[in-house]
Design an enzyme around this catalytic site. Structure first.
Site, PDB file in Angstrom:
ATOM      1  N   SER A   1      66.422  88.773 103.207  1.00  0.00           N
ATOM      2  CA  SER A   1      65.244  89.652 103.287  1.00  0.00           C
ATOM      3  C   SER A   1      64.997  90.024 104.746  1.00  0.00           C
ATOM      4  O   SER A   1      64.276  90.980 105.036  1.00  0.00           O
ATOM      5  CB  SER A   1      64.007  88.950 102.696  1.00  0.00           C
ATOM      6  OG  SER A   1      63.886  87.634 103.199  1.00  0.00           O
TER       7      SER A   1
ATOM      8  N   ASP B   1      71.059  82.164 103.660  1.00  0.00           N
ATOM      9  CA  ASP B   1      71.299  83.083 102.543  1.00  0.00           C
ATOM     10  C   ASP B   1      72.592  83.857 102.803  1.00  0.00           C
ATOM     11  O   ASP B   1      72.711  84.567 103.819  1.00  0.00           O
ATOM     12  CB  ASP B   1      70.107  84.056 102.483  1.00  0.00           C
ATOM     13  CG  ASP B   1      69.865  84.597 101.098  1.00  0.00           C
ATOM     14  OD1 ASP B   1      70.593  84.204 100.175  1.00  0.00           O
ATOM     15  OD2 ASP B   1      68.926  85.406 100.961  1.00  0.00           O
TER      16      ASP B   1
ATOM     17  N   GLU C   1      63.805  84.714  90.532  1.00  0.00           N
ATOM     18  CA  GLU C   1      62.982  85.774  91.138  1.00  0.00           C
ATOM     19  C   GLU C   1      62.577  86.806  90.095  1.00  0.00           C
ATOM     20  O   GLU C   1      63.430  87.357  89.377  1.00  0.00           O
ATOM     21  CB  GLU C   1      63.759  86.452  92.289  1.00  0.00           C
ATOM     22  CG  GLU C   1      62.957  87.578  92.939  1.00  0.00           C
ATOM     23  CD  GLU C   1      63.500  88.065  94.271  1.00  0.00           C
ATOM     24  OE1 GLU C   1      64.455  87.452  94.803  1.00  0.00           O
ATOM     25  OE2 GLU C   1      62.954  89.059  94.779  1.00  0.00           O
TER      26      GLU C   1
HETATM   27  O1  KIV Z   1      66.162  86.799 100.975  1.00  0.00           O
HETATM   28  C1  KIV Z   1      65.177  86.160 100.588  1.00  0.00           C
HETATM   29  O2  KIV Z   1      64.168  86.018 101.282  1.00  0.00           O
HETATM   30  C2  KIV Z   1      65.249  85.559  99.262  1.00  0.00           C
HETATM   31  C3  KIV Z   1      63.979  85.017  98.693  1.00  0.00           C
HETATM   32  C4  KIV Z   1      63.178  86.142  98.151  1.00  0.00           C
HETATM   33  C5  KIV Z   1      64.222  83.976  97.682  1.00  0.00           C
HETATM   34  O3  KIV Z   1      66.263  85.553  98.660  1.00  0.00           O
END
Ligand code: KIV
Length: 301
Positions: free
Chosen positions: A65, A103, A202
């Site tokens: 994100s 991530d 989500e």
């Molecule tokens: O990228 C992110 O912040 C996420 C969250 C919304 C879980 O994947």
């Protein structure tokens, strides 16, 4: 909440207890077994990670994100491994106790299990993360097995998976039909079986998220998935009101930092333009004797 008796919140314990221990995936598991909610927030920089860690959050996700709330892209697709590692390193310097999860960005794990493993390894080796997260269900099982097989904890992510925004036809809730919900349940079971230590759900119906949370033994972390999950995560810029482009319905805003920043910047501009800033207390003084010596030197020329 009553104001008469002091309540020892996780945050208060976190701030006060020097014996606080590093959160591990085993703590996640234990919390689920005991029915204690797991807290997770995103962070992308050192000061935010420091504040979240000091507040006592269980886990910090360096989410992709980042692309939207920090780098200003329309979606998460342009985010690269280099972007993620750069921000992971900053977060790792700020957080001491929280479980740190990197991530995996778009195209860093989809091409092959081997590439997924190599990139996951970089999050731990270079980025200072403790675990990685990746999006998708059954089609990711092979990559997850390879990463877990190398000793790297993996968090899954089902429901609204933003890297598939073009396939999903927008950022919209998932699992709303019986068929889609059944597929999500199957995927959750598959991710558990592939070795994920936890699973983000989500933007799925609360009932479905609760059912999945009961069906699998690994903790679910919800975002827009109701109160039946084993933990909750929010994008920090949404929670702080720092991202003004769009706020999803499921976000609870705890502050309005965008407005506060704008106000502070406005005051600064006015202070400079009216010469109220810098004042003498913001300036470096020079010893009077040295100043006189300098004046004489100048006058002599
Ligand atoms: O990228 C992110 O912040 C996420 C969250 C919304 C879980 O994947």
């Amino acid at each position: 909440m009553s104001t008469t008796a002091p309540v020892l919140t996780t945050a208060a314990i976190g701030a006060a207890a020097p014996q606080r221990k590093k959160i591990t995936t085993a703590v996640f598991r234990r919390k689920k077994e005991r029915g204690e909610p797991i807290t997770m927030l995103t962070a992308y920089d050192y000061p935010t990670a420091l504040a979240e860690d000091q507040a006592g959050v269980d886990s910090i996700l360096v989410g992709d994100s980042l692309g939207m709330v920090v780098l200003g892209y329309q979606n998460t697709l342009p985010v690269t491994m280099d972007d993620m590692l750069h921000h992971s390193k900053a977060v790792a310097r700020g957080a001491q106790f929280a479980l740190l999860i990197g991530d995996m960005p778009f195209m860093s794990y989809q091409v092959s299990a081997e590439e997924a493993l190599r990139n996951a390894g970089r999050f731990l080796q270079e980025g200072g993360m403790d675990a990685v997260k990746l999006e998708g269900g059954r089609e990711r099982a092979e990559a997850i097995r390879a990463i877990v097989g190398a000793g790297i904890p993996v968090m899954g992510h089902l429901g609204l998976t933003p890297q598939s925004v073009n396939q999903l036809g927008g950022f919209r809730p998932q699992g709303k039909t019986a068929a889609a919900a059944k597929r999500l349940i199957e995927d959750a079971l598959l991710l558990e079986e592939a070795g994920c230590f936890s699973l983000v759900l989500e933007s799925v119906p609360a009932k479905l998220a609760e059912l999945i949370s009961k069906k699998i033994s690994i903790p679910t972390i919800g975002i827009g998935a109701g109160a039946g999950c084993d933990g909750q995560v929010l994008v920090t810029h949404d929670l702080l009101g720092l991202f003004d482009r769009f706020t999803p319905k499921f976000v609870k805003k705890y502050a309005n930092f965008h407005a506060e920043m704008q106000h502070a910047f406005g005051e600064y501009i006015e202070d400079v333009e009216t010469k109220r800033f810098p004042a003498s207390e913001h300036s470096v003084e020079m010893d009077e004797k040295e100043w006189e010596t300098l004046q004489k030197e100048i006058d002599r020329r």
